[in-house]
Design a protein around this motif. Structure first.
Motif, short mmCIF file in Angstrom:
data_model
loop_
_atom_site.label_atom_id
_atom_site.label_comp_id
_atom_site.label_asym_id
_atom_site.label_seq_id
_atom_site.Cartn_x
_atom_site.Cartn_y
_atom_site.Cartn_z
N SER A 90 0.82 -1.20 0.00
CA SER A 90 0.00 0.00 0.00
C SER A 90 0.86 1.25 0.00
O SER A 90 0.56 2.24 -0.67
CB SER A 90 -0.93 -0.01 1.22
OG SER A 90 -1.80 -1.10 1.16
N THR A 137 -7.03 -0.20 -3.16
CA THR A 137 -6.91 0.78 -2.09
C THR A 137 -7.49 2.12 -2.52
O THR A 137 -8.13 2.82 -1.74
CB THR A 137 -5.44 0.94 -1.68
OG1 THR A 137 -4.93 -0.33 -1.24
CG2 THR A 137 -5.28 1.96 -0.56
N THR A 160 -4.23 -0.59 7.80
CA THR A 160 -3.50 -1.28 6.73
C THR A 160 -2.80 -2.48 7.32
O THR A 160 -1.98 -2.35 8.23
CB THR A 160 -2.49 -0.33 6.08
OG1 THR A 160 -3.18 0.79 5.52
CG2 THR A 160 -1.73 -1.05 4.97
N ASP A 224 -7.33 -2.75 4.92
CA ASP A 224 -6.66 -2.65 3.63
C ASP A 224 -5.49 -3.61 3.53
O ASP A 224 -4.69 -3.76 4.47
CB ASP A 224 -6.17 -1.21 3.43
CG ASP A 224 -5.56 -0.99 2.06
OD1 ASP A 224 -6.08 -1.56 1.09
OD2 ASP A 224 -4.57 -0.26 1.97
N ASP A 225 -5.40 -4.26 2.36
CA ASP A 225 -4.24 -5.10 2.05
C ASP A 225 -4.11 -6.28 3.01
O ASP A 225 -3.06 -6.51 3.61
CB ASP A 225 -2.96 -4.26 2.07
CG ASP A 225 -1.85 -4.90 1.23
OD1 ASP A 225 -2.17 -5.73 0.37
OD2 ASP A 225 -0.68 -4.56 1.45
N THR A 251 -9.77 -5.22 1.48
CA THR A 251 -9.11 -5.22 0.17
C THR A 251 -8.03 -6.28 0.20
O THR A 251 -7.27 -6.38 1.17
CB THR A 251 -8.48 -3.85 -0.17
OG1 THR A 251 -7.31 -3.64 0.64
CG2 THR A 251 -9.46 -2.73 0.06
#
Length: 868
Positions: A90, A137, A160, A224-225, A251
């Motif tokens: 990210s 993202t 994240t 995220d990620d 994500t």
């Protein structure tokens, strides 16, 4: 003083792999030596004991083992180096300002917003999937900061995860988001008190604190990620479900993570940009979205540049950054169009580094499978069957109980697809994968990583080969692939004697003396895979038969296959692209699993007095193609009991009615046969008589071409209990009428194709095809109409007509209208009457394509076109 013996785990893994390869090389070289001695006329040749060769390597492995234990001891309490350096995909993508990209995300944003603001009221997981750099993202940030979302949710949390994470840091990050609430931020005393409490709390106490803070509040969490199922299992318990419309967005590059988080929810899978959006993104980043100042002479070449990025936003941004720094002239932009790959590779941390995260997270056996794809040329459409055969031959796949190696290979391939590293090109109607490929950027990663690990070397031009000869021939490259036509001398100089895979896609240049071919193949003593395409040896190359470790062999020559090919006792796949008689010695090749010859005109069965050291059976043979009908007999098929796929051909003089019936009857002993294809040359008898024969009950797919069986013979096929696909091509069945009684039921048939037949009248109903999903009729120029009861089949998903009568097309319309009148509004019709290259035979024939798509129980492949 260095505390670490190795820089990181990747370096440690490489050292271990080299040590293992060295041991494997010594053992297999010794096996090759013993094989040569066995065939040598001299007796009593001195042999150096294997243990003498292995002793230095055993000491080396012991040394590596001691260093590895020290590495583990020194690093067990330390966070990983990548984490300490803040390495995450990210962060790398963010450095390219990908968050400002909105081109092509409008539809994605709308769909995700609907899932956030609409029903259900229970907590829902929304997963955003896609390959690295595709904009996951970016999309999540657009949703996160959208005014409607900010107003709807009480608490907004962004964390994240990435590959390397610390649980406590994640928990502290969540609490930091929670304490941004205005009524708590304004109270400084409260904030300090909470800070002291957090410092003294354990991880479990922090989780409990988060759960209480979120209780009865409508929250939005962006994770995220996320890379693993384990982190989801850890974090999900801290997010309460109060039936108030809270949402969690994940994500990820891994489909299995999304399915694990919520098996009942459909993930939102992001697609690559189309050509228009690719150009718009490139244009906006180079010239600015507010000013359309692109010179006319640059627009055409600019669109070509955008097209070569293949729709990946990350690649487009890297190239746009480069274009912004150079002169806006056609010459400069032409140079960019020719060197897209080099430009992208010049930004390793920004571009390839993002994709490398996916590679580094792969299990060890999947890393080898992934890197091996580099042997194929750029934009090559890879047949999945061939790819899996290579994996089996290389020994990349792990044996699993109750599963064939092909099943294991398919699962590995689907795993790589679910990780968004491999692209699907074509699937069958049932979702089975036919062909695949990789994005050019992913391929660049494969080539770079493969060369770095001495796993693979690929050359594309003669100049590159020459440089490789001069600078890189000393290291032992285990796999070599050439995409240009090279000389045998080049191949000799540019490869290592320890090479295990040799793939020559454009063949070899002819030797200076064709009558005396250079025995360059003899040096590859450890070769497991040899494929020489687009080249034909004048004589059978006997040096191939000395490569005793070969498991996969694909080549061509003007000779028939020689009896000495049986010396390749490890061979599993033999692909020969010309007509040939097979020697009886083939029956000695006990490990043979896949035998493919363009046309096998003779395949003698060994007599009872023929000895091979064991029973003369090919127990492991699963695929046999393309065998003459004249070779078929009960005796032969009883010696190949585990055949799963069989392709037969018949010449004009062989396709007598009694011969075909006898052939079909001889197949009954193949109890494992799943796929059968029969193709004859021409029609012999205008009015064949029906006959009785029995096919294997295991049959799942059947293709009959030019066999001219009477429609009455369908009674022999309708009884097959597992038949799912039936294809009738070029008068596979002959006659103007096909009538099915209510007792004739294709219980499992899902796909029916009738292509080019003289059928005029077809009587059938829904009772005959209770599970039919797809009906395809091509060039049935005499068929007057389709049975109306076909529309009553609940499982029917599509009907396709190609170059059929207008009356047949009209009957399809009537079926659709009847279904609509009964309230079945999930049936849609699409008509395409584009000009057809096939010349119509009468005014009553035209090209019409209908697609009836039932929305429930339908499979939607990534590629809108499917094949069987």
């Amino acid at each position: 003083m260095r505390r670490q013996v190795f820089g990181n785990s990747e370096e440690l893994e490489r050292v271990i792999r080299i040590a293992v390869n060295d041991v494997e090389n010594v053992i297999e070289l010794k096996m090759h030596e013993y094989n040569l001695l066995k065939h040598c006329s001299r007796v009593g040749l001195p042999r150096q004991p294997l243990c003498d060769d292995l002793l230095p390597l055993v000491e080396k492995i012991d040394f590596v083992k001691r260093k590895m234990m020290r590495f583990v001891t020194l690093n067990e309490d330390l966070p990983s180096r990548d984490y300490l350096l803040g390495h995450s995909s990210s962060r790398r993508v963010a450095s390219l300002n990908l968050e400002n990209v909105v081109v092509g995300l409008e539809d994605d944003l709308l769909k995700v917003m609907r899932r956030l603001t609409g029903p259900p009221s229970s907590r829902e997981i929304v997963s955003i999937l896609g390959m690295g750099g595709i904009g996951k993202t970016t999309l999540a940030k657009k949703v996160y900061h959208h005014p409607e979302v900010r107003n709807r949710f009480d608490v907004h949390i962004w964390i994240t995860i990435s590959q390397e994470y610390q649980t406590r840091d994640l928990l502290l990050g969540i609490l930091a988001c929670i304490f941004q609430l205005k009524n708590e931020v304004q109270n400084e005393t409260y904030r300090l008190a909470v800070g002291d409490e957090i410092k003294e709390s354990s991880d479990d106490q922090l989780m409990d604190m988060i759960h209480k803070k979120l209780k009865y509040r409508r929250y939005l969490v962006i994770m995220d990620d996320i890379w693993s199922k384990g982190i989801w299992d850890l974090m999900t318990r801290i997010f309460p479900d109060d039936n108030n419309g809270s949402r969690i967005i994940l994500t990820s590059r891994h489909k299995e993570v999304a399915e694990h988080a919520d098996p009942d929810s459909n993930p939102h899978e992001m697609s690559l940009l189309n050509s228009d959006n690719s150009w718009k993104l490139l244009h906006d980043k180079v010239f600015g979205s507010q000013h359309d100042v692109c010179p006319c002479e640059l627009e055409k070449i600019g669109k070509q540049v955008a097209q070569k990025c293949q729709g990946l936003p990350l690649a487009l941004l890297v190239v746009a950054g480069h274009l912004s720094k150079i002169s806006r002239t056609r010459e400069c932009w032409d140079d960019v169009a020719k060197t897209i790959s080099k430009i992208v590779s010049s930004e390793p941390d920004k571009c390839l580094g993002v994709l490398a995260m996916s590679y580094s997270y792969l299990p060890h056996h999947l890393k080898a499978c992934f890197l091996s794809i580099g042997v194929f040329p750029e934009d090559f459409v890879i047949a999945t069957e061939r790819l899996i055969q290579l994996w089996v031959a290389e020994g990349f796949l792990r044996h699993e109980r109750l599963k064939s190696m092909e099943q294991v290979g398919k699962e590995c391939l689907e795993d790589l697809i679910s990780r968004n590293l491999i692209l699907v090109r074509k699937r069958r109607f049932n979702g089975e994968l036919i062909t695949c490929g990789v994005h050019d950027l992913v391929r660049d990663l494969i080539l770079r990583q493969g060369e770095k690990e001495k796993f693979l070397k690929v050359t594309r031009t003669h100049d590159v080969i020459t440089r490789f000869i001069d600078t890189a021939s000393k290291p032992h490259v285990h796999r070599y692939s050439s995409h240009s036509r090279i000389s045998q001398g080049d191949c000799w100089n540019s490869t290592s004697s320890l090479t295990r895979t040799l793939y020559l896609f454009n063949g070899l240049k002819h030797a200076l003396r064709p009558s005396k071919q250079i025995p360059f193949l003899a040096r590859f003593k450890l070769l497991r895979v040899l494929a020489i395409l687009h080249y034909t040896f004048q004589d059978f190359p006997l040096e191939i038969t000395k490569l005793v470790h070969l498991r996969y062999l694909e080549f061509n020559c003007h000779d028939d296959l020689q009896c000495s090919v049986s010396e390749l006792y490890n061979l599993q796949n033999l692909i020969f692209r010309r007509h040939s008689d097979l020697p009886v010695e083939i029956w000695k090749m006990k490990l043979l699993r896949h035998l493919e010859v363009k046309k096998i005109s003779s395949f003698p069965v060994p007599s009872s007095t023929y000895t091979t050291g064991s029973s003369s059976k090919l127990q492991n043979l699963e695929v046999l193609s393309d065998l003459s009908i004249s070779c078929c007999s009960n005796e032969m098929f009883t010696r190949t009991p585990n055949l799963k796929r069989l392709k037969l051909h018949g010449a004009w003089e062989e396709c007598r009615r009694d011969t075909i019936s006898q052939t079909l009857n001889s197949l009954y002993c193949l109890t494992e046969l799943e796929i059968l294809k029969i193709k004859c040359s021409r029609k012999l008898y205008p009015h064949p008589l029906p006959s009785k024969y029995v096919l294997p009950n295991s049959l799942m797919r059947l293709t009959l071409r030019c066999t001219y069986l009477p429609w009455e013979d369908m009674a022999n096929i309708v009884t097959l209990p597992n038949l799912q696909v039936l294809k009738i091509k070029d008068n596979g069945f002959d006659g103007d009428a096909w009538r099915l009684s209510d007792e004739e039921i294709f219980n499992q048939l899902k796909f029916l194709l009738i292509d080019r037949t003289n059928l005029k009248r077809w009587k059938a109903g829904s009772v005959n095809f209770p599970k039919l999903q797809h009906l395809v009729l091509k060039r049935c120029i005499y068929l007057e109409e389709i049975p109306k009861d076909i529309g009553e089949i609940y499982t029917l998903e599509s009907i396709e007509l190609l170059n059929c009568r207008t009356s047949a097309a009209k009957s399809v319309k009537e079926i659709q209208e009847e279904q609509e009148s009964m309230g079945n509004d999930c049936l849609s019709v699409r008509i395409h009457d584009k000009p057809c290259k096939i010349q119509t035979i009468s005014n009553d024939c035209l090209l019409i394509s209908f697609c009836f798509v039932r929305k429930q129980n339908s499979y939607n492949p990534p590629n809108p076109s499917f094949v069987t």
